[in-house]
Design a protein around this motif. Structure first.
Motif, short mmCIF file in Angstrom:
data_model
loop_
_atom_site.label_atom_id
_atom_site.label_comp_id
_atom_site.label_asym_id
_atom_site.label_seq_id
_atom_site.Cartn_x
_atom_site.Cartn_y
_atom_site.Cartn_z
N ILE A 99 0.84 -1.20 0.00
CA ILE A 99 0.00 0.00 0.00
C ILE A 99 0.87 1.26 0.00
O ILE A 99 0.60 2.21 -0.74
N TYR A 100 1.91 1.28 0.82
CA TYR A 100 2.80 2.45 0.86
C TYR A 100 3.48 2.66 -0.49
O TYR A 100 3.65 3.79 -0.94
N ALA A 101 3.89 1.57 -1.14
CA ALA A 101 4.53 1.69 -2.45
C ALA A 101 3.56 2.27 -3.47
O ALA A 101 3.92 3.16 -4.26
N ALA A 102 2.32 1.79 -3.44
CA ALA A 102 1.32 2.29 -4.38
C ALA A 102 0.97 3.74 -4.09
O ALA A 102 0.79 4.55 -5.01
N LEU A 103 0.89 4.11 -2.80
CA LEU A 103 0.57 5.48 -2.42
C LEU A 103 1.66 6.45 -2.90
O LEU A 103 1.36 7.52 -3.46
N ALA A 104 2.92 6.09 -2.68
CA ALA A 104 4.01 6.95 -3.11
C ALA A 104 4.01 7.15 -4.62
O ALA A 104 4.19 8.27 -5.12
N ALA A 105 3.75 6.07 -5.34
CA ALA A 105 3.72 6.17 -6.81
C ALA A 105 2.56 7.05 -7.27
O ALA A 105 2.73 7.93 -8.14
N ASN A 106 1.40 6.86 -6.70
CA ASN A 106 0.22 7.59 -7.16
C ASN A 106 0.28 9.09 -6.86
O ASN A 106 -0.19 9.90 -7.66
N LEU A 107 0.84 9.45 -5.72
CA LEU A 107 0.94 10.88 -5.38
C LEU A 107 1.83 11.62 -6.38
O LEU A 107 1.49 12.70 -6.87
N GLY A 108 2.98 11.01 -6.68
CA GLY A 108 3.88 11.64 -7.64
C GLY A 108 3.28 11.68 -9.04
O GLY A 108 3.39 12.70 -9.76
N ILE A 109 2.64 10.59 -9.43
CA ILE A 109 2.05 10.51 -10.77
C ILE A 109 0.90 11.50 -10.92
O ILE A 109 0.73 12.12 -11.99
N ALA A 110 0.10 11.67 -9.88
CA ALA A 110 -1.06 12.57 -9.97
C ALA A 110 -0.61 14.00 -10.29
O ALA A 110 -1.20 14.66 -11.15
N VAL A 111 0.42 14.47 -9.60
CA VAL A 111 0.91 15.83 -9.85
C VAL A 111 1.39 15.96 -11.29
O VAL A 111 1.06 16.93 -12.00
N ALA A 112 2.16 14.98 -11.76
CA ALA A 112 2.68 15.03 -13.13
C ALA A 112 1.55 15.02 -14.15
O ALA A 112 1.61 15.74 -15.16
N LYS A 113 0.52 14.24 -13.92
CA LYS A 113 -0.59 14.14 -14.87
C LYS A 113 -1.36 15.46 -14.95
O LYS A 113 -1.75 15.89 -16.05
N PHE A 114 -1.59 16.09 -13.81
CA PHE A 114 -2.32 17.36 -13.82
C PHE A 114 -1.52 18.45 -14.53
O PHE A 114 -2.08 19.28 -15.26
#
Length: 319
Positions: A13-28
């Motif tokens: 879960i922590y690995a997925a959370l770290a990936a998604n937070l960074g990816i979300a900013v880049a996508k926006f």
């Protein structure tokens, strides 16, 4: 099937959370620069996934609270509640926003801009999501050896593991759809294709949400232990010479790694009450030694002829 340990699920879960937070900013950022509907949709997708992982961590923390007077079997099933909430969020927010954004961009197409930033972000996101997916798959595969992937999901009592796996799988598929949408929009000069890609991502999330809701609902209502666990309980009790017949074995997961078991057995008529009590204690000790996940054990002496209905219904209740 052995229950998945919380420690492994937490790492996933922590690995997925770290990936998604960074990816979300880049996508926006990419969506703002390029005006891509599917990239904006993917940004919301990553935000929803991040929130889902926070809820799963919260559910695990709440579920580890010890039993008390109001909840004598503990709070383990609270994780199942938050897992159901996660499924609803994926459907209501993830799928809903994606389909809405797609429809808006089809009805009111935006002028096309340079898609280079989209491709860069999609490539980075695919690499990060892929790494998270590998962690989740490795963790999940380690606890489901000897069975198919789908059967393992159906049998799993730890929703954190398979929810992250489903989310990452949907994220990878969504990135592929978004890339196709961006490329096709520019190749054919039609920004509406990007909107169609957003709707496709939304439909994909809707399917994933429905599957997760189905699995979470079963856990929330209450599911019995794996048949192999039930068979081992029956074998241990039946091996005692003082036991004539094991009428039924009822089990219920009170947490991913905790099981309540109720056993009805026909004791020999010559066995006195004074002898039955230490026998029951000995059986309980043997069961807990062989199956540590058995958190609560209830053994009821009952004549075989007095429990025919329970015996007939045993297959329907996981025992």
């Amino acid at each position: 099937m052995a229950a998945t340990k919380h420690g492994g699920s937490n790492f996933v879960i922590y690995a997925a959370l770290a990936a998604n937070l960074g990816i979300a900013v880049a996508k926006f950022v990419a969506a703002a620069i390029s005006g891509s509907s599917s990239m904006l949709t993917e940004g919301f997708h990553s935000v929803v996934d991040s929130l889902n992982q926070v809820l799963l961590l919260y559910g695990q923390k709440r579920g580890r609270r010890p039993p008390d007077a109001d909840h004598p079997f503990g709070y383990g099933r609270e994780l199942y509640f938050w897992s159901f909430v996660v499924a609803i969020l994926i459907f209501a927010v993830g799928a809903g926003v994606s389909i809405y954004e797609g429809w808006v961009h089809i009805a009111e197409p935006e002028p096309l801009r340079d898609p280079t930033i989209n491709y860069v972000v999609l490539a980075v996101a695919f690499a990060m999501e892929g790494a998270s997916w590998l962690f989740a798959m490795r963790e999940f595969a380690g606890s489901v050896r000897g069975t198919s992937w789908w059967q393992a999901v159906r049998a799993s009592k730890d929703p954190a593991g398979f929810i992250v796996l489903f989310e990452d799988s949907a994220a990878l598929a969504g990135l592929v759809i978004a890339a196709i949408g961006v490329w096709a929009s520019h190749a054919w000069g039609d920004p509406r294709i990007d909107g169609v890609a957003s709707i496709a991502i939304g439909l994909l999330l809707g399917v994933v949400a429905a599957l997760l809701a189905r699995e979470a609902k079963g856990l929330l209502i209450g599911e019995g232990a794996d048949p192999a666990v039930v068979a081992q309980v029956r074998k241990i009790v039946d091996s005692r010479p003082e036991i004539i017949w094991v009428n039924h074995v009822r089990t219920l997961h009170t947490a991913p790694d905790r099981i309540f078991v109720a056993i009805s057995a026909d004791f020999r008529a010559t066995l006195s009450m004074g002898d039955a009590e230490p026998l029951i204690e000995a059986i309980e000790s043997e069961l807990k030694a062989a199956l540590p996940m058995l958190s609560s054990i209830y053994i009821r002496p009952e004549r075989r002829e007095d429990a025919p209905l329970l015996h007939l219904n045993e297959a329907e209740n996981g025992g």
